[in-house]
Scaffold this motif. Structure first.
Motif, mmCIF file in Angstrom:
data_model
loop_
_atom_site.group_PDB
_atom_site.id
_atom_site.type_symbol
_atom_site.label_atom_id
_atom_site.label_comp_id
_atom_site.label_asym_id
_atom_site.label_seq_id
_atom_site.Cartn_x
_atom_site.Cartn_y
_atom_site.Cartn_z
ATOM 1 N N GLY A 36 0.849 -1.541 -0.179
ATOM 2 C CA GLY A 36 0.178 -0.303 -0.099
ATOM 3 C C GLY A 36 0.525 1.391 0.163
ATOM 4 N N GLU A 37 2.289 1.282 0.462
ATOM 5 C CA GLU A 37 3.001 2.053 0.396
ATOM 6 C C GLU A 37 3.176 2.638 -0.854
ATOM 7 N N VAL A 38 3.386 4.133 -1.311
ATOM 8 C CA VAL A 38 3.219 4.385 -2.756
ATOM 9 C C VAL A 38 4.830 5.698 -3.034
ATOM 10 N N TYR A 39 4.499 5.795 -3.652
ATOM 11 C CA TYR A 39 6.436 6.398 -4.035
ATOM 12 C C TYR A 39 6.291 6.824 -5.623
ATOM 13 N N LYS A 40 6.765 7.806 -5.344
ATOM 14 C CA LYS A 40 7.381 9.008 -7.050
ATOM 15 C C LYS A 40 7.965 8.162 -7.214
ATOM 16 N N LEU A 41 8.202 8.303 -8.568
ATOM 17 C CA LEU A 41 9.553 8.146 -9.369
ATOM 18 C C LEU A 41 9.762 9.243 -10.685
ATOM 19 N N THR A 42 10.758 9.850 -10.020
ATOM 20 C CA THR A 42 11.320 11.265 -11.205
ATOM 21 C C THR A 42 12.804 10.735 -12.414
ATOM 22 N N THR A 43 12.099 10.833 -12.972
ATOM 23 C CA THR A 43 13.990 11.030 -13.802
ATOM 24 C C THR A 43 14.781 12.004 -13.733
ATOM 25 N N PRO A 44 16.227 11.763 -13.800
ATOM 26 C CA PRO A 44 17.746 12.245 -13.097
ATOM 27 C C PRO A 44 17.493 13.992 -13.724
ATOM 28 N N ASP A 45 16.181 14.961 -14.298
ATOM 29 C CA ASP A 45 16.543 15.923 -14.664
ATOM 30 C C ASP A 45 15.193 16.265 -13.981
ATOM 31 N N GLU A 46 14.000 15.405 -13.431
ATOM 32 C CA GLU A 46 12.903 15.853 -12.840
ATOM 33 C C GLU A 46 11.974 16.501 -13.682
ATOM 34 N N VAL A 48 9.816 13.901 -15.581
ATOM 35 C CA VAL A 48 9.220 13.952 -15.946
ATOM 36 C C VAL A 48 8.271 12.242 -14.273
ATOM 37 N N SER A 49 7.453 12.536 -14.135
ATOM 38 C CA SER A 49 7.544 11.921 -12.714
ATOM 39 C C SER A 49 6.245 10.665 -12.826
ATOM 40 N N GLN A 50 6.188 9.479 -12.066
ATOM 41 C CA GLN A 50 5.118 8.433 -12.109
ATOM 42 C C GLN A 50 4.938 8.112 -10.849
ATOM 43 N N PHE A 51 3.192 7.935 -9.940
ATOM 44 C CA PHE A 51 3.458 7.770 -8.879
ATOM 45 C C PHE A 51 3.036 6.277 -8.877
ATOM 46 N N ILE A 52 4.244 5.046 -8.083
ATOM 47 C CA ILE A 52 3.667 3.602 -7.485
ATOM 48 C C ILE A 52 2.582 3.144 -6.680
ATOM 49 N N ARG A 53 2.481 2.587 -6.512
ATOM 50 C CA ARG A 53 2.117 1.761 -5.336
ATOM 51 C C ARG A 53 2.855 0.374 -4.816
ATOM 52 N N ILE A 54 2.901 -0.211 -4.174
ATOM 53 C CA ILE A 54 3.309 -1.377 -3.768
ATOM 54 C C ILE A 54 2.160 -2.385 -3.341
ATOM 55 N N THR A 55 1.856 -2.668 -4.533
ATOM 56 C CA THR A 55 1.139 -4.547 -4.169
ATOM 57 C C THR A 55 0.887 -5.937 -3.516
ATOM 58 N N ALA A 56 2.830 -5.890 -4.312
ATOM 59 C CA ALA A 56 3.476 -7.750 -3.969
ATOM 60 C C ALA A 56 4.359 -7.018 -3.580
ATOM 61 N N PHE A 57 5.576 -7.583 -2.371
ATOM 62 C CA PHE A 57 6.869 -7.680 -2.682
ATOM 63 C C PHE A 57 7.481 -8.909 -2.333
ATOM 64 N N ASP A 58 8.581 -9.366 -3.225
ATOM 65 C CA ASP A 58 9.864 -10.405 -2.533
ATOM 66 C C ASP A 58 10.914 -9.843 -2.352
ATOM 67 N N TYR A 59 11.456 -9.859 -0.731
ATOM 68 C CA TYR A 59 12.504 -9.136 -0.363
ATOM 69 C C TYR A 59 13.856 -10.620 -0.026
ATOM 70 N N TYR A 60 15.210 -10.467 -0.041
ATOM 71 C CA TYR A 60 16.567 -11.074 0.028
ATOM 72 C C TYR A 60 16.891 -10.421 0.516
ATOM 73 N N ILE A 61 17.930 -10.903 1.172
ATOM 74 C CA ILE A 61 19.636 -10.306 1.981
ATOM 75 C C ILE A 61 20.192 -11.258 1.443
ATOM 76 N N LYS A 62 20.893 -10.171 0.614
ATOM 77 C CA LYS A 62 22.132 -10.728 -0.873
ATOM 78 C C LYS A 62 23.249 -9.310 -0.261
ATOM 79 N N THR A 63 24.164 -9.738 -0.752
ATOM 80 C CA THR A 63 25.835 -9.080 -1.354
ATOM 81 C C THR A 63 26.405 -8.816 -1.839
#
Length: 76
Positions: A36-46, A48-63
């Motif tokens: 449910g968290e929402v993030y704003k992705l922005t191009t380096p020159d700022e 263009v931007s777009q909001f994304i919402r986390i609907t599912a995720f997997d995570y792993y601990i890696k080096t």
């Protein structure tokens, strides 16, 4: 949506419009994201931007190391 503080994680690679999945990384001791968290992705020159919402995720601990623009993942 109103942008807030910077996210605790970084994206890997370029993100394309309409993309369904993203890959990111963060330090192990930081809190894992929540559905449910929402993030704003922005191009380096700022321009263009777009909001994304986390609907599912997997995570792993890696080096991993960053070498010449290529991410190489090694099991922890």
């Amino acid at each position: 949506m109103v942008p807030g503080i910077r996210a605790s994680w970084e994206l890997v690679g370029d993100q394309l419009e309409g993309q369904q999945f993203i890959v990111g990384y963060q330090q192990e001791e930081w809190a894992v994201h929540e559905i449910g968290e929402v993030y704003k992705l922005t191009t380096p020159d700022e321009t263009v931007s777009q909001f994304i919402r986390i609907t599912a995720f997997d995570y792993y601990i890696k080096t991993f190391t960053y070498f010449s623009g290529v991410y190489r993942f090694y099991p922890a």
